[in-house]
Design an enzyme around this catalytic site. Structure first.
Site, short mmCIF file in Angstrom:
data_model
loop_
_atom_site.label_atom_id
_atom_site.label_comp_id
_atom_site.label_asym_id
_atom_site.label_seq_id
_atom_site.Cartn_x
_atom_site.Cartn_y
_atom_site.Cartn_z
CD GLU A 1 22.45 16.90 7.36
OE1 GLU A 1 22.48 16.62 6.35
OE2 GLU A 1 21.60 17.91 7.57
NE ARG B 1 25.23 15.58 -2.78
CZ ARG B 1 25.58 14.91 -3.92
NH1 ARG B 1 25.54 15.69 -5.15
NH2 ARG B 1 26.50 13.68 -3.95
NE ARG C 1 10.89 17.94 4.82
CZ ARG C 1 11.87 17.64 5.62
NH1 ARG C 1 12.04 18.07 6.78
NH2 ARG C 1 12.64 16.94 5.16
CG PHE D 1 23.88 24.63 -6.42
CD1 PHE D 1 22.59 24.60 -5.61
CD2 PHE D 1 24.73 23.49 -6.24
CE1 PHE D 1 22.29 23.62 -4.80
CE2 PHE D 1 24.37 22.19 -5.44
CZ PHE D 1 23.13 22.26 -4.62
CB CYS E 1 17.86 21.40 4.54
SG CYS E 1 17.80 19.91 5.43
CB THR F 1 16.76 21.58 14.20
OG1 THR F 1 17.45 21.56 12.71
CG2 THR F 1 17.55 21.15 15.33
#
Length: 447
Positions: free
Chosen positions: A159, A162, A342, A260, A271, A93
Site C-alpha cells: 500500500e 498518505r 503516533r 517534501f 509509518c 506491522t
C-alpha cells in the site's frame, strides 16, 4: 462470476481498502478480531479521522439506509474463507519493543488463522509493510496449512496511502505494484484493479522481494528528502541563509522537485520512522547493512530537529529555563488532516518543554482525544485562541490549514508576548510581522 473480496484487519489501511473495494463494485467482507471495531464499522463509523472515509463506508455498509449493502464485517475466519476469492491481509506491522526490527506477529497470526480454512482456489494478498523475504516464508506456510494446497496462492501488493488522502490514494493510485508467482495471480489482481488501471494508474508486475522492497525504499527516499532539507536548515541557521528560499530554488530543478522540501521539525507518524528502522534491521540480517548506513544519519537528523525546536524556543524566551513560562503549541498530530499522534514531533516538542518546567497548552483541530490519551499531563485548549491566551511564545508545529488562516491581530490581543516560532515554515512571515509579532522559523534566521 464477479470476484468476492475479503479484507483481514480493519484498521486505518484495512477499513480504507474495504470501503474502496466496495466503491469499485465488489462484494466485500471485512474481518477483525476486536469486537468494538467490528460494531463501529457495522454502524458506518470509523475509529480514526480520515477525510471522506466515513462517507464512503456509509455508502456501502449493509444495513445502513440508502447504502449499496456491498460491505459487511465479521469475526468469523471460516465465513471469510468461504466467502472470498481474493483475501487482502491489511494488519499492522509495528516496530518491535526495544528493537529496530518489524513485529510480524500480527501478519503471521492472520495468515495462519485464515490458511486452515482455505479449501478452495483463492488468492491471499499481503498489503502490510513487511521485511523483504516475508512473502516467500508466508507462501510456504500457506502451502503447508491450507487444505486447498497449491490452489491457494500468495501475492504481495504494497500500500502507498498518505494519511489525509487515503481514499483518493486507494481509488486513484499513482501506481499499483503486484508481486506474483503465476499468471493466474496476476490476472486476478488485474481484475481487482481494472477500474483504476483503465483510468491510467500504472500496473507494475514484479517478484515477491521487489514488491516488498518498493514500499520500504519509497519511504526511505522520502525520509531522505525531508532530512536533507532539514540538514540544509541547520547550515542556513549557522550561515545566515534562508532555507525556504533555498528549497524553492533547488525545487525548480525537475530532477529534484518541490515536494517534501519544507524544512521543519521533521517527520513522524506510524509509518516512516518505523519503516526505515525495520529496513535497516532487515538489511543487517541479509548482510547488506553497509548499503543502508546512511539511513541511520537520516533518522538522526530527523530526531535532532525536535531538540533544536526546543532550543529555538528557549533562545526566543531569553535563553534561561522554561520554568514559569507559558508556551502555546498549535498542533498535536504528526501531520494535518489526520488524528494520528503516533511518534508526533509536535507532541514530542511539547512534552520536552513541559518536562523542563514550561506551562504548555496544546490545541489541534482533530488530534486532541489521542493527544490527551498519550500525554495526559499537558494542558489542552478547545481553540487556538484559548491555547494562545497569556502565552509568552507560540509554537506552530503541525501545518493545519486552520493555523495558516488564523488572524494574527486577533491572536496578538490575547498573547502575553507576540512571539511565534514556525516549526513547519508554513506561515506568512510578513502577515505576522505586520500584526506586530516577532516571527522566527527554523533555518531562516534572516527571513
Amino acid at each position: 462470476m464477479a470476484l468476492k473480496i475479503t479484507v483481514i484487519g480493519t484498521g486505518y489501511l484495512g477499513a480504507t481498502h474495504a470501503a474502496a473495494m466496495a466503491e469499485l463494485g465488489f462484494e466485500v467482507l471485512g474481518l477483525d478480531v476486536v469486537p468494538e471495531k467490528i460494531e463501529m464499522l457495522g454502524r458506518g463509523e470509523v475509529p480514526m479521522f480520515e477525510p471522506g472515509l466515513e462517507d464512503l463506508l456509509r455508502k456501502h455498509v449493509a444495513g445502513i439506509e440508502g447504502s449499496t449493502g456491498r460491505l459487511r464485517f465479521t469475526m468469523d475466519w471460516a465465513e471469510v474463507a468461504e466467502f472470498g476469492d481474493v483475501h487482502f491481509v491489511c494488519v499492522n506491522t509495528p516496530q518491535k519493543h526495544g528493537e529496530y526490527a518489524c513485529d510480524m506477529s500480527y501478519v503471521d497470526a492472520a495468515v495462519e488463522s485464515l490458511a486452515k480454512h482455505l479449501s478452495r482456489p483463492c488468492l491471499v494478498v499481503g498489503k502490510s509493510t513487511v521485511p523483504v523475504g516475508s512473502a516467500d516464508r508466508l507462501a510456504a506456510r500457506l502451502l503447508e496449512l491450507a487444505p486447498g494446497g497449491a490452489e491457494v496462492e500468495l501475492a504481495w501488493n504494497p500500500e502507498f496511502l498518505r494519511e489525509g488522502f487515503a481514499v483518493q490514494d486507494t481509488l486513484h493510485p499513482d501506481r499499483i505494484v503486484v508481486g506474483v508467482r503465476s499468471e493466474r495471480a496476476e490476472k486476478l489482481l488485474r481484475e481487482v484493479y481494472a477500474t483504476p488501471v483503465a483510468a491510467g494508474s500504472p500496473f507494475v508486475v514484479t517478484d515477491f522481494p521487489t514488491a516488498e522492497l518498493v514500499k520500504t525504499s519509497a519511504n526511505s527516499f522520502l525520509a531522505t528528502k525531508i532530512s536533507f532539507i532539514n540538514a540544509m536548515a541547520e547550515v542556513c541557521e549557522a550561515a545566515g541563509g534562508d532555507v525556504a528560499k533555498l528549497a524553492e530554488a533547488i525545487g525548480h530543478d525537475d530532477r529534484i522537485g518541490k515536494k517534501f522540501l519544507r524544512a521543519g521539525i521533521g517527520f513522524g507518524g506510524g509509518c516512516l520512522p518505523k519503516d526505515i528502522r525495520a529496513f535497516m534491521a532487515r538489511a543487517g540480517e541479509l548482510g547488506a547493512d553497509q548499503a543502508l548506513t546512511f539511513l541511520r544519519e537520516i533518522d538522526s537528523i530527523n530526531m535532532r530537529q525536535r531538540g533544536q525546536m526546543v532550543e529555538l524556543a528557549r533562545e526566543a524566551l531569553g535563553g534561561g529555563p522554561f520554568l514559569g513560562k507559558r508556551v502555546a503549541v498549535l498542533g498535536a498530530t504528526f501531520k494535518p488532516d489526520s488524528d494520528d499522534v503516533r511518534d508526533s514531533p509536535a507532541l514530542n516538542v511539547a512534552g520536552q518543554i513541559h518536562l523542563q518546567g514550561g506551562q504548555v497548552t496544546v490545541y489541534d483541530p482533530k488530534g486532541m482525544t489521542n493527544a490527551r490519551r498519550l500525554f495526559p499531563t499537558l494542558g489542552y485548549a478547545d481553540t487556538a485562541i484559548e491555547a494562545v491566551r497569556g502565552a509568552d511564545v507560540v509554537l506552530h508545529l503541525t501545518e493545519w490549514r486552520e493555523f495558516r488562516e488564523l488572524d494574527p491581530r486577533e491572536l496578538g490581543e490575547v498573547a502575553a508576548t507576540r512571539l511565534i516560532l514556525d516549526g513547519r515554515n508554513a506561515l506568512d512571515p510578513e502577515l505576522w510581522r505586520g500584526a506586530g509579532w516577532t516571527y522566527r522559523a527554523m533555518g531562516r534566521p534572516t527571513a
